[in-house]
Design a protein around this motif. Structure first.
Motif, mmCIF file in Angstrom:
data_model
loop_
_atom_site.group_PDB
_atom_site.id
_atom_site.type_symbol
_atom_site.label_atom_id
_atom_site.label_comp_id
_atom_site.label_asym_id
_atom_site.label_seq_id
_atom_site.Cartn_x
_atom_site.Cartn_y
_atom_site.Cartn_z
ATOM 1 N N PHE A 75 -0.772 0.859 -9.656
ATOM 2 C CA PHE A 75 -0.910 2.102 -8.906
ATOM 3 C C PHE A 75 -0.562 3.339 -9.729
ATOM 4 N N GLY A 76 -0.225 3.158 -10.999
ATOM 5 C CA GLY A 76 0.112 4.288 -11.855
ATOM 6 C C GLY A 76 1.529 4.795 -11.670
ATOM 7 N N GLN A 93 0.814 -1.209 0.000
ATOM 8 C CA GLN A 93 0.000 0.000 0.000
ATOM 9 C C GLN A 93 0.851 1.264 0.000
ATOM 10 N N GLY A 94 2.137 1.139 0.325
ATOM 11 C CA GLY A 94 3.032 2.291 0.240
ATOM 12 C C GLY A 94 3.154 2.818 -1.183
ATOM 13 N N ALA A 106 8.427 12.086 -9.966
ATOM 14 C CA ALA A 106 7.287 11.255 -9.586
ATOM 15 C C ALA A 106 7.800 9.974 -8.933
ATOM 16 N N PRO A 107 6.931 9.247 -8.257
ATOM 17 C CA PRO A 107 7.366 7.962 -7.699
ATOM 18 C C PRO A 107 7.699 6.981 -8.816
ATOM 19 N N SER A 108 8.643 6.100 -8.533
ATOM 20 C CA SER A 108 9.037 5.090 -9.515
ATOM 21 C C SER A 108 9.500 3.843 -8.783
ATOM 22 N N ARG A 142 -0.589 8.443 -4.858
ATOM 23 C CA ARG A 142 -1.686 9.357 -4.494
ATOM 24 C C ARG A 142 -1.165 10.752 -4.204
ATOM 25 N N TYR A 143 -0.035 10.835 -3.504
ATOM 26 C CA TYR A 143 0.501 12.127 -3.100
ATOM 27 C C TYR A 143 1.693 12.580 -3.952
ATOM 28 N N GLN A 144 1.955 11.827 -5.030
ATOM 29 C CA GLN A 144 3.040 12.146 -5.958
ATOM 30 C C GLN A 144 4.357 12.425 -5.246
#
Length: 122
Positions: A83-84, A22-23, A108-110, A29-31
């Motif tokens: 999760f995109g 879920q992390g 962005a997250p990766s 969600r919060y970029q």
């Protein structure tokens, strides 16, 4: 993350990642520009090595019940995609260096999934 000038890299084993999948959602969600590096060996290797140090019955039998994450083989790039989050899977150090560079440079997250060798019984 308290210092946006510094990159954030979370290095996780595949078992640990399963406990906190879920992390990825939170980061998406919060970029949050975090790079998740998932070391995938398809097992709870640390627990197997602990059992080996204890000269356990599992070690003697060469069978570690409940400590394999495959089959099915986990593909964390698909989890990231769900999760995109952009993701890549690497198999060698040259590709790892390139993938990490691109991921860390992103705003962005990766996720970078690294296939690694599993447990080798004594």
């Amino acid at each position: 993350m308290g210092n946006p000038e510094r990159p954030v890299v979370a290095v996780l084993g595949d078992g640990c990642t399963m406990f906190g999948l879920q992390g990825l959602w939170s980061a998406a969600r919060y970029q949050v520009p975090v790079t998740f590096v998932v070391m995938n060996n398809g097992e709870y290797r640390t627990l197997k090595e602990t059992l080996d140090r204890w000269e356990s019955r599992a070690t003697a039998m060469g069978h570690y019940p409940g400590l394999d994450l495959a089959p099915p083989h986990l593909d964390f790039t698909k989890a990231a995609d769900f999760f995109g989050i952009s993701a890549t899977r690497v198999r060698d150090t040259a590709h790892l260096t390139d993938a990490l560079g691109r991921a860390i440079a992103s705003d962005a997250p990766s996720l970078v999934e690294v296939l690694v060798t599993g447990h080798r019984p004594h």
